[in-house]
Design an enzyme around this catalytic site. Structure first.
Site, short mmCIF file in Angstrom:
data_model
loop_
_atom_site.label_atom_id
_atom_site.label_comp_id
_atom_site.label_asym_id
_atom_site.label_seq_id
_atom_site.Cartn_x
_atom_site.Cartn_y
_atom_site.Cartn_z
N LYS A 1 86.53 34.06 -97.10
CA LYS A 1 85.47 34.16 -95.90
C LYS A 1 85.48 35.65 -95.85
O LYS A 1 85.81 36.32 -94.79
CB LYS A 1 85.59 33.36 -94.71
CG LYS A 1 84.38 33.30 -93.75
CD LYS A 1 84.67 32.18 -92.74
CE LYS A 1 83.74 32.41 -91.64
NZ LYS A 1 82.39 32.19 -92.03
N1 PMP Z 1 79.68 28.05 -95.89
C1 PMP Z 1 79.38 29.21 -95.19
C2 PMP Z 1 78.89 30.33 -96.10
C3 PMP Z 1 80.07 29.57 -94.09
O1 PMP Z 1 79.77 30.65 -93.45
C4 PMP Z 1 80.54 28.40 -93.29
C5 PMP Z 1 80.96 28.64 -91.90
N2 PMP Z 1 82.45 29.19 -91.66
C6 PMP Z 1 80.85 27.24 -93.85
C7 PMP Z 1 80.28 27.16 -95.13
C8 PMP Z 1 81.28 26.12 -93.19
O2 PMP Z 1 82.72 26.19 -92.73
P1 PMP Z 1 83.37 25.43 -91.54
O3 PMP Z 1 83.05 24.29 -91.42
O4 PMP Z 1 84.86 25.99 -91.84
O5 PMP Z 1 82.99 26.48 -90.42
#
Ligand code: PMP
Length: 296
Positions: free
Chosen positions: A159
């Site tokens: 991330k």
């Molecule tokens: N894809 C992207 C590009 C994101 O920014 C997020 C948010 N973190 C997600 C998927 C979903 O991840 P999560 O459920 O862990 O928030």
């Protein structure tokens, strides 16, 4: 959303091991993280004062950093504890937590081996990402300007701030055309995700979702898959071609910010906010608002 700028608020931010007044949580303009995107972050939700899946998020922050070739100077347990302290110090009941880690200003160039690693954690009160109307009726999406890159092109499991450049550009383009969000394909042309959320399709009463081999396997995605399985709904994780949107009766996004948000339109395709989507919204709301999750 509030127009109060994020650098001019009351409260406290945890920064490099100490709680500092909100307006003092600054970094130098010659920080490596700013120039070369050596920066990773997290996004977490607070429900009734408790951070949902906190340790999973703290672990992912550490893993995101590792994928960018740096090590957080704090253990996951310390990040967990600091996150809880930030939520308490700011008196947040329902809100959002933003941990961020970046390379500092000791070196300015592509090589950054000797930079200090900084970590900050902020939290603020934050209701729904989309308007209540959108959450009820479903959002409208259009094809994104950019595709998710191959794992051979970028550290796609991280991330990492740098991976959001194409998300911001795609989302701006979608908003300029009157849509709520953009649908990103992957480098092969398969369906991938939204600009900050994972994608699910209901086809023949089964839940189909793209294999997360070049984008985040979201913590909400994993939670919703478990909730669906508990309801006896079959999950099909596979590569999905964009034309298959024609076969989908329901479509929704999952993510920390969007929670479970129905999609009613993707360009020429139309979907209903159907039974499976409604059930999973309800189950997710029950889980996040239930006292049981507080143990995790
Ligand atoms: N894809 C992207 C590009 C994101 O920014 C997020 C948010 N973190 C997600 C998927 C979903 O991840 P999560 O459920 O862990 O928030």
């Amino acid at each position: 959303m509030s127009l109060l700028p994020y650098d001019d608020r009351d409260g406290f931010i945890w920064m490099d091991g100490a709680m500092v007044p909100w307006r003092d949580a600054k970094l130098h303009v010659l920080s490596h993280g700013l120039h070369y995107a050596s920066c990773v972050f997290e996004g977490e939700r607070v429900y009734q004062g408790e951070i949902f899946k906190l340790t999973e998020h703290s672990r992912r922050l550490a893993e995101s950093a590792r994928l960018l070739d740096f090590t957080l100077p704090y253990e996951v347990a310390t990040i967990d504890q600091a996150s809880r302290q930030v939520v308490a110090a700011n008196g947040i009941s329902d809100g959002y937590v933003r941990p961020v880690a970046w390379r500092g200003a000791e070196m300015m160039g592509v090589s950054a081996q000797k930079t200090r690693i900084h970590v900050a954690i902020a939290a603020w009160t934050w209701p729904a990402y989309f308007t209540p109307e959108a959450r009820l009726k479903g959002i409208r999406m259009t094809r994104a300007l950019y595709r998710r890159p191959s794992p051979e092109t970028a550290p796609t499991g991280s991330k990492a701030a740098g991976l959001y450049m194409i998300c911001t550009l795609s989302k701006h383009d979608a908003e300029a055309k009157g849509y709520d969000d953009a649908l990103m394909l992957d480098y092969r042309g398969f369906l991938a995700e939204g600009t900050g959320a994972n994608l699910f399709l209901v086809i023949d009463d089964k839940l189909h979702t793209p294999t997360p081999d070049c984008f985040l396997d979201g913590i909400t995605r994993q939670t919703v898959i478990a909730l669906a399985r508990a309801r006896g709904i079959e999950i099909v994780e596979r590569h999905i071609r964009p034309e298959e949107l024609a076969d989908a009766r329901e479509v929704f996004l999952t993510g920390t910010a969007v929670e479970v948000t129905p999609v009613r339109e993707i360009d020429e395709y139309r979907f209903e906010v159907g039974q499976i989507t409604r059930q999973l919204i309800k189950d997710f709301d029950t889980l996040t608002r239930a006292p049981a999750q507080k143990a995790g």
